[in-house]
Design an enzyme around this catalytic site. Structure first.
Site, PDB file in Angstrom:
ATOM      1  N   VAL A 668      -3.336  15.844  67.660  1.00  6.23           N
ATOM      2  CA  VAL A 668      -2.989  14.847  68.656  1.00  6.23           C
ATOM      3  C   VAL A 668      -1.518  14.485  68.482  1.00  6.23           C
ATOM      4  CG1 VAL A 668      -3.461  12.526  69.534  1.00  6.23           C
ATOM      5  CG2 VAL A 668      -5.334  13.932  68.672  1.00  6.23           C
ATOM      6  N   ASP A 782     -21.680  11.469  71.370  1.00  8.49           N
ATOM      7  CA  ASP A 782     -20.885  11.411  70.127  1.00  8.49           C
ATOM      8  C   ASP A 782     -20.223  10.044  69.997  1.00  8.49           C
ATOM      9  OD1 ASP A 782     -19.785  12.159  67.745  1.00  8.49           O
ATOM     10  OD2 ASP A 782     -18.231  13.439  68.605  1.00  8.49           O
TER      11      ASP A 782
END
Length: 959
Positions: A668, A782
């Site tokens: 990221v 999730d």
């Protein structure tokens, strides 16, 4: 829990039973009124009369919740807070007591359309206070004609809707108007009654649109204005300078723009100005902090330099200018009263002046990260002994680490990564006993790690990667939990046995060194380990087996071999049952289906690319599209132009300097576009991009997020699915993941109890939207603390939809097991049928994690043990926060725990829906009557639902 409910019941019934025994001072014509009122309220609450105790004082003026005038001849105030009142049919009877000056019915369950709600109350001409906050009222705002003396009107925290126009005109004495947290629409009203004495205006967290009306300045007595969290645009009215008493101006989280008006600096009473999370541009006007104590202009598009006088004002305590495009140097004249200074994520240059911070004994938080500051770290920072957070990361600092930093005895987080620091790690750093997180990676540090590093008994994360460190790896602190990163250094020889005692460690990265020999089998005993990175070393032999799920990365070690006959296990470390092994085998076969669908999806993309160069999909506004080799590249900016080149330039072609996190899928990055907008990029590594599973996950996330519109779901700003460069572009979240925030003391201490409850509530609303407001429903699959992101105001956003699934009613909805171990619903161990109740279970785990400050795995494993009966709620709360003393806050925490336990029911059908949980947070908050320390977890585990479930439904495991 049952104890305080009985106490409340007894007090309520006793309170109203006494109405039958009115003393002579109360006028006789009110006897029947109070008797009727008692009967209505008794029916309303459904509580049985408490046996009359003749020794009690029959005078209602002495009862709790009732206030009479000085000679006890009339009742002037009624306060029925937290009485679980629901039906409002008692209100017309209450309004017959025409001597009332104050009615407080806040924090109940009143649910009604407000149109006509005030019928019968128009004769209360002496009423001064009316408080219906924190109920379930809906409908439009009623007219208040006749309430000539009303000073305080509070309808906040309901679900009122519609516009506001003339309803307030009858209020000529209004001082406090609170309408926050409703669903009002239209424009902000220009008429707020005919009062000339209005002091406080609260309209935040609604759906108001349009501009802020200049007519607000007509109310010259205003002390506080809060219109934050709406959809307002335009500029700040210049007429606000005409408000001579204004102290607080809060405009956060809107779409406001233009320049910050210079005129605000002329308001001598203004002490707090918050305009963060808007689109303000231009320069910061000089003199803006002339009278301020708190200034927050973060998350805007401000440019130019910081005015030389901005930080010098003697009363200034907190300044936040982070995430803008400010240039130039940091002013040298900084007030000694400053407690918090945040200037990160700008374009500042120059040096950190040694004279600016040497006398700042009050400074607690200093964030100058993500700029272009050069020079050395000033030695004088060592004098700021109250510093808890020092963040100078991602600059161009040179020189050595000053030994004076060892004097910062209260320091909890030190972030110096991605600079040009050299030399050795000073021994003095290892004296910081409060240090929880140390990151000095991506520098040019050399020498060895100090032997005394093991003395840092509070350290939970140590990042030393990408330096030139070598020599012997010393004994590490056993307190390490989040990560130990020694990657990309010069360590060699065998992996030291000293690392094997880190039983609480979750991530260990030893990659890109010169380690030789075998991987110690003892690594398999590190039960908290979730990720082990050993890539690019000289290791040989077998990769060890683990008794739990661990991601092991070993590429680049040609001598390593995979173990045989190893099966992943659950979070708890227990072996999978035989049925689960069969289920995994079936799952492999079922997985062929998504791959086939993926092939079709790619073929469609290729054919669509040949026929169009711009998308006209109404679900993705202002998107410009470029097609390359049968793949999709769709990155857009707010002006609708292609921004792919901007992304590459902003990250210097994904230079590691801009990397803010790494996961199993890739990395990221943080990127600031030319417009000043900061975004987060989730980029798939090239090897993973060629993996069909990762490719499918990325495309699935694009498909999901382009169709979702909810304020607590992370916003997708664009994507690139080119076969050589795959990334997603998201709204940037300053505070990162909830997982990391809870594991760092300085951050966790900032997230107070109210903010934590709000985070749980935001999750509930987002999941309710996915399950009940989307067709077909979406299951996230999730939900974990890693996938809850936090913005600068600690607001929560659900993220990572790579494994999300649409629930089709004509499908079995079977799936391979997805999710994060420790958060997965237990039924998925023996069935692969995914339902919304899987998300409900995960929500329950995260909700407990938020109030406990850690994963509740140990607590959940103790539910069936006798010791669970003696655990009090105060025993499990995050010890980094003081226990709540406010009864309302305590009640909210009890609500979170109760909802969490209900969501953790082992039987999916007995768990509540997320819609019900969401509604409970909207309308069911109440104060705690019993002492907080007397509430046990067993009471909450076995507590019945207040609403929304059958009356015989018990939360928890049936006994």
């Amino acid at each position: 829990m049952g104890g305080y409910i009985r106490i409340t019941s007894h007090l309520l019934v006793l309170f109203f039973f006494l109405f039958h025994f009115v003393v002579s001072e109360i006028p006789s014509n009110q006897k029947n009124t109070m008797s009727n009122l008692y009967n209505l309220l008794e029916n309303n609450t459904g509580q049985s009369p408490f046996p009359w105790n003749s020794t009690r004082d029959p005078d209602p003026c002495s009862w709790k919740g009732v206030t009479c005038n000085s000679d006890n001849s009339s009742i002037t105030q009624f306060s029925f807070q937290y009485f679980s009142l629901s039906a409002p049919d008692f209100l017309p009877v209450l309004c017959q007591i025409n001597s009332l000056e104050s009615i407080d019915l806040s924090n109940n369950h009143l649910s009604s359309i407000l149109d006509g709600f005030m019928i019968g109350c128009g004769n209360l001409s002496g009423l001064r206070r009316l408080d219906f906050s924190r109920n379930r009222l809906f409908g439009s705002l009623p007219s208040f004609d006749g309430f000539l003396k009303l000073e305080h009107l509070d309808f906040s925290h309901n679900t009122l809707s519609g516009t506001i126009s003339l309803q307030l005109d009858g209020l000529i004495s209004l001082k406090n108007l609170s309408l926050e947290y409703n669903q009002f629409t239209g424009s902000v009203p220009t008429r707020l009654g005919n009062s000339t004495v209005l002091e406080r205006l609260g309209l935040s967290s609604n759906r108001f649109e349009g501009k802020i009306p200049e007519e607000i300045a007509n109310y010259s007595n205003l002390i506080a204005i809060d219109v934050s969290a709406n959809y307002l645009f335009g500029s700040i009215p210049d007429r606000f300078k005409e408000l001579p008493n204004l102290q607080v101006l809060t405009l956060s989280s809107n779409n406001l723009g233009g320049e910050i008006p210079q005129s605000l600096s002329s308001i001598p009473t203004l002490s707090r100005f918050a305009a963060n999370q808007n689109s303000f541009s231009g320069a910061i006007p000089p003199g803006i902090t002339n009278f301020l104590r708190n200034l927050d202009l973060s998350y805007n598009q401000l440019n130019g330099s910081i005015p030389s006088d901005l930080l010098s004002q003697s009363n200034l305590q907190s300044v936040d200018l982070s995430v803008n495009s400010l240039e130039g140097s940091i002013p040298e004249n900084i007030s000694s009263s400053l407690v918090r200074l945040r200037l990160g994520n700008n374009r500042l240059n120059g040096t950190i002046s040694s004279s600016s911070f040497g006398s700042h004994l009050a400074l607690t938080y200093l964030e100058l990260n993500d700029n272009s500051l050069g020079g050395s770290i000033p030695l004088e920072l060592g004098l700021c002994k109250h510093l808890a957070l020092l963040n100078l990361a991602m600059n161009q600092l040179t020189g050595v680490l000053p030994v004076e930093l060892g004097n910062l005895s209260n320091l909890q987080e030190l972030k110096l990564q991605a600079n040009n620091l050299a030399g050795e790690i000073p021994l003095e750093i290892t004296q910081l006993q409060e240090l929880r997180k140390l990151n000095i990676s991506w520098n040019s540090l050399n020498g060895s790690i100090p032997e005394s590093i093991g003395n840092l008994n509070s350290l939970i994360e140590l990042q030393l990667g990408s330096n030139e460190l070598g020599g012997k790896i010393p004994l590490m602190p056993r307190s390490l939990q989040i990560a130990l990163n020694l990657s990309s250094n010069l360590f060699e020889g065998l992996i030291p046995e000293t690392l094997l005692g880190l039983e609480g460690l979750e991530v260990l990265d030893l990659s890109n060194n010169r380690f030789t020999g075998k991987i110690p089998n003892s690594f398999g005993l590190m039960r908290s380990l979730r990720r082990l990175v050993l890539s690019n070393n000289l290791l040989s032999g077998l990769i060890p087996s683990f008794s739990h799920e661990v991601s092991v990365e070993t590429n680049g070690n040609t001598g390593l071999r995979e173990p045989t006959n190893t099966i992943p296990t659950q979070y708890t470390g227990k072996s999978l049952p035989v049925g689960c092994v069969v289920a995994v085998a079936i799952a492999v076969a079922i997985f062929i289906g998504p791959i086939f669908v993926l092939s079709i999806f790619r073929w469609l993309n290729k054919n669509n690319d040949e026929h169009r160069s711009n998308t006209d999909d109404p679900k993705i506004p202002s998107v410009a599209t470029t097609m390359n080799h049968g793949n999709i590249c769709s990155v857009w900016n707010y002006d609708g132009k292609i921004a792919y080149e901007d992304i590459i330039k902003a990250t210097n072609d994904f230079d590691i300097k801009y990397c803010i996190g790494t996961g199993g899928y890739g990395s990221v990055y943080r990127a600031q576009l030319p417009s000043g907008k900061v975004v987060a990029l989730k980029k798939l590594h090239r090897l993973e991009a060629e993996d069909l599973a990762f490719d499918y996950s990325f495309r699935n996330e694009v498909q999901m997020l382009t169709n979702l519109r909810h304020k607590n779901i992370v916003k997708l700003c664009g994507f690139c699915l080119h076969n050589r460069c795959m990334f997603l572009v998201y709204e940037y979240m300053e505070k990162g993941s909830l997982f990391c925030a809870l594991r760092f003391d300085a951050q966790a201490s900032e997230i107070g109890w109210t903010q934590r409850v709000n985070i749980v509530e935001a999750m509930a609303h987002a999941l309710s939207y996915l399950h009940h407001d989307h067709t077909p429903p979406i299951v996230h699959r999730d939900i974990s603390s890693n996938n809850i992101l936090l913005n600068y105001q600690w607001e929560a956003f659900v993220a990572d939809f790579g494994t999300a699934r649409l629930l089709h009613p004509d499908s079995s909805n079977q799936t391979v097991i997805a999710g994060t171990y420790g958060y997965i619903a237990p039924e998925l161990a023996y069935t692969m049928a995914v339902t919304e109740k899987c998300d409900v279970y995960s929500f329950g785990v995260v909700a407990l994690e938020i109030i406990m400050g850690r994963h509740p795995g140990d607590l959940l494993s103790s539910l069936t043990k006798p010791s669970f009966e003696s655990i009090m709620i105060t025993d499990v709360l995050d010890p980094r926060l003081l226990p709540p003393t406010n009864p309302v806050v305590a009640g909210n925490i009890v609500l979170v725990a109760t909802m969490a336990f209900s969501c953790l029911h082992p039987e999916p059908k007995s768990r509540p829906t997320m819609q019900h949980v969401s509604q409970e947070f909207l309308s069911h908050r109440k104060a705690l009557v019993a002492p907080f320390r007397t509430v046990s977890l067993l009471q909450l585990w076995n507590r019945k639902m207040d609403s929304g479930q059958p009356s015989n439904q018990v939360i928890g495991v049936p006994i």
